[in-house]
Design a protein around this motif. Structure first.
Motif, PDB file in Angstrom:
ATOM      1  N   PRO A  82       0.831  -1.213   0.000  1.00 44.71           N
ATOM      2  CA  PRO A  82       0.000   0.000   0.000  1.00 44.71           C
ATOM      3  C   PRO A  82       0.866   1.264   0.000  1.00 44.71           C
ATOM      4  CG  PRO A  82       0.030  -0.993   2.174  1.00 44.71           C
ATOM      5  CD  PRO A  82       0.748  -1.937   1.257  1.00 44.71           C
ATOM      6  N   ASN A  83       0.305   2.323  -0.563  1.00 41.37           N
ATOM      7  CA  ASN A  83       1.004   3.602  -0.528  1.00 41.37           C
ATOM      8  C   ASN A  83       1.096   4.074   0.917  1.00 41.37           C
ATOM      9  OD1 ASN A  83       1.289   3.807  -3.331  1.00 41.37           O
ATOM     10  ND2 ASN A  83      -0.782   4.612  -3.521  1.00 41.37           N
ATOM     11  N   LEU A  84       2.200   4.696   1.242  1.00 45.20           N
ATOM     12  CA  LEU A  84       2.405   5.195   2.602  1.00 45.20           C
ATOM     13  C   LEU A  84       2.308   6.712   2.622  1.00 45.20           C
ATOM     14  CD1 LEU A  84       5.322   2.875   3.757  1.00 45.20           C
ATOM     15  CD2 LEU A  84       2.883   2.658   4.245  1.00 45.20           C
ATOM     16  N   TYR A  85       1.854   7.215   3.759  1.00 43.85           N
ATOM     17  CA  TYR A  85       1.650   8.652   3.924  1.00 43.85           C
ATOM     18  C   TYR A  85       2.322   9.121   5.202  1.00 43.85           C
ATOM     19  CZ  TYR A  85      -1.720   8.258   0.197  1.00 43.85           C
ATOM     20  OH  TYR A  85      -2.309   8.026  -1.024  1.00 43.85           O
ATOM     21  N   ARG A  86       2.994  10.253   5.103  1.00 44.41           N
ATOM     22  CA  ARG A  86       3.631  10.872   6.269  1.00 44.41           C
ATOM     23  C   ARG A  86       2.599  11.748   6.967  1.00 44.41           C
ATOM     24  NH1 ARG A  86       8.101  14.467   4.169  1.00 44.41           N
ATOM     25  NH2 ARG A  86       8.754  14.486   6.332  1.00 44.41           N
ATOM     26  N   VAL A  87       2.540  11.644   8.285  1.00 51.50           N
ATOM     27  CA  VAL A  87       1.681  12.525   9.070  1.00 51.50           C
ATOM     28  C   VAL A  87       2.584  13.597   9.659  1.00 51.50           C
ATOM     29  CG1 VAL A  87       0.128  12.707  11.036  1.00 51.50           C
ATOM     30  CG2 VAL A  87       0.019  10.705   9.555  1.00 51.50           C
ATOM     31  N   LEU A  88       2.251  14.851   9.373  1.00 52.60           N
ATOM     32  CA  LEU A  88       3.099  15.983   9.764  1.00 52.60           C
ATOM     33  C   LEU A  88       2.359  16.927  10.695  1.00 52.60           C
ATOM     34  CD1 LEU A  88       4.352  16.808   6.151  1.00 52.60           C
ATOM     35  CD2 LEU A  88       5.514  15.397   7.850  1.00 52.60           C
ATOM     36  N   LEU A  89       3.077  17.465  11.666  1.00 44.43           N
ATOM     37  CA  LEU A  89       2.557  18.545  12.505  1.00 44.43           C
ATOM     38  C   LEU A  89       3.185  19.838  12.027  1.00 44.43           C
ATOM     39  CD1 LEU A  89       2.633  17.173  16.173  1.00 44.43           C
ATOM     40  CD2 LEU A  89       0.643  17.660  14.749  1.00 44.43           C
ATOM     41  N   LEU A  90       2.370  20.885  11.963  1.00 41.99           N
ATOM     42  CA  LEU A  90       2.861  22.194  11.527  1.00 41.99           C
ATOM     43  C   LEU A  90       2.940  23.119  12.735  1.00 41.99           C
ATOM     44  CD1 LEU A  90       0.662  22.581   8.318  1.00 41.99           C
ATOM     45  CD2 LEU A  90       2.893  21.486   8.549  1.00 41.99           C
ATOM     46  N   ASN A  91       3.976  23.912  12.773  1.00 42.68           N
ATOM     47  CA  ASN A  91       4.191  24.823  13.890  1.00 42.68           C
ATOM     48  C   ASN A  91       3.213  26.007  13.830  1.00 42.68           C
ATOM     49  OD1 ASN A  91       5.572  25.755  16.207  1.00 42.68           O
ATOM     50  ND2 ASN A  91       6.696  27.220  14.954  1.00 42.68           N
ATOM     51  N   ASP A  92       2.834  26.486  15.005  1.00 38.27           N
ATOM     52  CA  ASP A  92       2.093  27.745  15.119  1.00 38.27           C
ATOM     53  C   ASP A  92       2.586  28.431  16.390  1.00 38.27           C
ATOM     54  OD1 ASP A  92       0.097  27.325  17.454  1.00 38.27           O
ATOM     55  OD2 ASP A  92      -0.165  25.521  16.234  1.00 38.27           O
ATOM     56  N   ASP A  93       2.223  29.689  16.545  1.00 45.06           N
ATOM     57  CA  ASP A  93       2.719  30.465  17.679  1.00 45.06           C
ATOM     58  C   ASP A  93       1.838  30.380  18.914  1.00 45.06           C
ATOM     59  OD1 ASP A  93       4.865  31.304  16.159  1.00 45.06           O
ATOM     60  OD2 ASP A  93       3.819  33.090  15.431  1.00 45.06           O
ATOM     61  N   CYS A 153      -2.427  19.491  11.566  1.00 47.42           N
ATOM     62  CA  CYS A 153      -1.850  18.169  11.292  1.00 47.42           C
ATOM     63  C   CYS A 153      -2.278  17.796   9.882  1.00 47.42           C
ATOM     64  CB  CYS A 153      -2.359  17.158  12.315  1.00 47.42           C
ATOM     65  SG  CYS A 153      -1.595  15.537  12.179  1.00 47.42           S
ATOM     66  N   VAL A 154      -1.319  17.415   9.057  1.00 45.13           N
ATOM     67  CA  VAL A 154      -1.605  17.090   7.661  1.00 45.13           C
ATOM     68  C   VAL A 154      -0.926  15.775   7.297  1.00 45.13           C
ATOM     69  CG1 VAL A 154      -1.883  19.493   6.942  1.00 45.13           C
ATOM     70  CG2 VAL A 154       0.370  18.414   6.812  1.00 45.13           C
ATOM     71  N   MET A 155      -1.332  15.222   6.157  1.00 45.06           N
ATOM     72  CA  MET A 155      -0.668  14.027   5.654  1.00 45.06           C
ATOM     73  C   MET A 155      -0.239  14.280   4.226  1.00 45.06           C
ATOM     74  SD  MET A 155      -3.970  11.535   5.399  1.00 45.06           S
ATOM     75  CE  MET A 155      -3.872  10.625   3.886  1.00 45.06           C
ATOM     76  N   GLU A 156       0.882  13.650   3.847  1.00 47.20           N
ATOM     77  CA  GLU A 156       1.356  13.768   2.476  1.00 47.20           C
ATOM     78  C   GLU A 156       1.887  12.416   2.043  1.00 47.20           C
ATOM     79  OE1 GLU A 156       6.006  15.185   2.796  1.00 47.20           O
ATOM     80  OE2 GLU A 156       4.492  16.722   2.457  1.00 47.20           O
ATOM     81  N   GLN A 180      11.285  24.388  15.924  1.00 42.54           N
ATOM     82  CA  GLN A 180      12.459  25.027  15.304  1.00 42.54           C
ATOM     83  C   GLN A 180      12.404  25.057  13.780  1.00 42.54           C
ATOM     84  OE1 GLN A 180      15.562  22.689  17.062  1.00 42.54           O
ATOM     85  NE2 GLN A 180      15.541  23.852  18.986  1.00 42.54           N
ATOM     86  N   ASN A 181      11.785  24.019  13.172  1.00 40.77           N
ATOM     87  CA  ASN A 181      11.800  23.916  11.710  1.00 40.77           C
ATOM     88  C   ASN A 181      10.453  24.190  11.048  1.00 40.77           C
ATOM     89  OD1 ASN A 181      14.620  23.016  11.508  1.00 40.77           O
ATOM     90  ND2 ASN A 181      13.860  21.200  12.549  1.00 40.77           N
ATOM     91  N   GLY A 182       9.419  24.344  11.835  1.00 36.21           N
ATOM     92  CA  GLY A 182       8.117  24.665  11.268  1.00 36.21           C
ATOM     93  C   GLY A 182       7.268  23.459  10.914  1.00 36.21           C
ATOM     94  N   VAL A 183       7.875  22.294  10.804  1.00 40.69           N
ATOM     95  CA  VAL A 183       7.146  21.067  10.465  1.00 40.69           C
ATOM     96  C   VAL A 183       7.924  19.870  10.999  1.00 40.69           C
ATOM     97  CG1 VAL A 183       8.235  20.787   8.186  1.00 40.69           C
ATOM     98  CG2 VAL A 183       5.965  19.848   8.596  1.00 40.69           C
ATOM     99  N   GLY A 184       7.191  18.840  11.375  1.00 37.44           N
ATOM    100  CA  GLY A 184       7.848  17.632  11.860  1.00 37.44           C
ATOM    101  C   GLY A 184       7.015  16.408  11.572  1.00 37.44           C
ATOM    102  N   GLU A 185       7.677  15.299  11.313  1.00 37.95           N
ATOM    103  CA  GLU A 185       7.003  14.043  10.978  1.00 37.95           C
ATOM    104  C   GLU A 185       6.679  13.263  12.238  1.00 37.95           C
ATOM    105  OE1 GLU A 185       8.763  10.128   9.157  1.00 37.95           O
ATOM    106  OE2 GLU A 185       8.373  11.542   7.527  1.00 37.95           O
ATOM    107  N   CYS A 186       5.415  12.879  12.361  1.00 33.38           N
ATOM    108  CA  CYS A 186       4.956  12.079  13.511  1.00 33.38           C
ATOM    109  C   CYS A 186       5.057  10.589  13.231  1.00 33.38           C
ATOM    110  CB  CYS A 186       3.499  12.401  13.824  1.00 33.38           C
ATOM    111  SG  CYS A 186       3.206  14.131  14.127  1.00 33.38           S
ATOM    112  N   GLY A 187       4.936  10.215  11.979  1.00 33.45           N
ATOM    113  CA  GLY A 187       4.987   8.810  11.608  1.00 33.45           C
ATOM    114  C   GLY A 187       4.587   8.609  10.166  1.00 33.45           C
TER     115      GLY A 187
END
Length: 134
Positions: free
Chosen positions: A53-64, A129-132, A95-102
């Motif tokens: 199956p295709n895999l998808y990264r789950v990302l968290l985006l930074n906010d203030d 939280c987004v997926m790509e 620090q980077n604005g985005v990070g991978e959760c899994g």
């Protein structure tokens, strides 16, 4: 044979009733299914290859506005990270604005994104939280 009904009976030549099983009935007349050539067929094996199956990264985006402790809690709760790993990912997001959760299959990634977004909204945090596709 139906449950709750009496089995079919046939008259025995000596007047004794005997139960008739399906295997005892005569077979249908007609040509053999293989055209009369028993054991002469060619066996063909078809293999179906299952695709990964295709895999998808789950990302968290930074906010203030979302507290760092809330992000750590989300990572522990929905992504099964221990405190140290959750803190490391949270700092990376900070620090980077985005990070991978899994990385997950589509359905799992979609569910995790929805759970994170619902909890963030419930606590009135603008966490995204987004997926790509990987």
């Amino acid at each position: 044979m139906r449950i709750g009904t009496a089995p079919e009976r046939s008259a025995h030549p000596h007047g004794i009733a005997a139960t008739v099983a399906m295997a005892d009935r005569p077979k249908r007349a007609g040509p053999p299914a293989d055209g009369g050539r028993e054991g002469t067929g060619t066996a063909v094996l078809t293999r179906t290859r299952t695709r990964k199956p295709n895999l998808y990264r789950v990302l968290l985006l930074n906010d203030d506005y979302t507290p760092m402790e809330f992000v750590v809690h989300v990572l522990e709760r929905f992504f099964n990270k221990d405190r140290a790993e959750a803190t490391r990912i949270m700092m990376h997001v900070h620090q980077n604005g985005v990070g991978e959760c899994g990385v997950f299959t589509y359905e799992v990634a979609e569910t995790k994104v929805t759970l994170v977004m619902d909890l963030a909204r419930k606590h009135m945090h603008p966490l995204q939280c987004v997926m790509e596709k990987k």
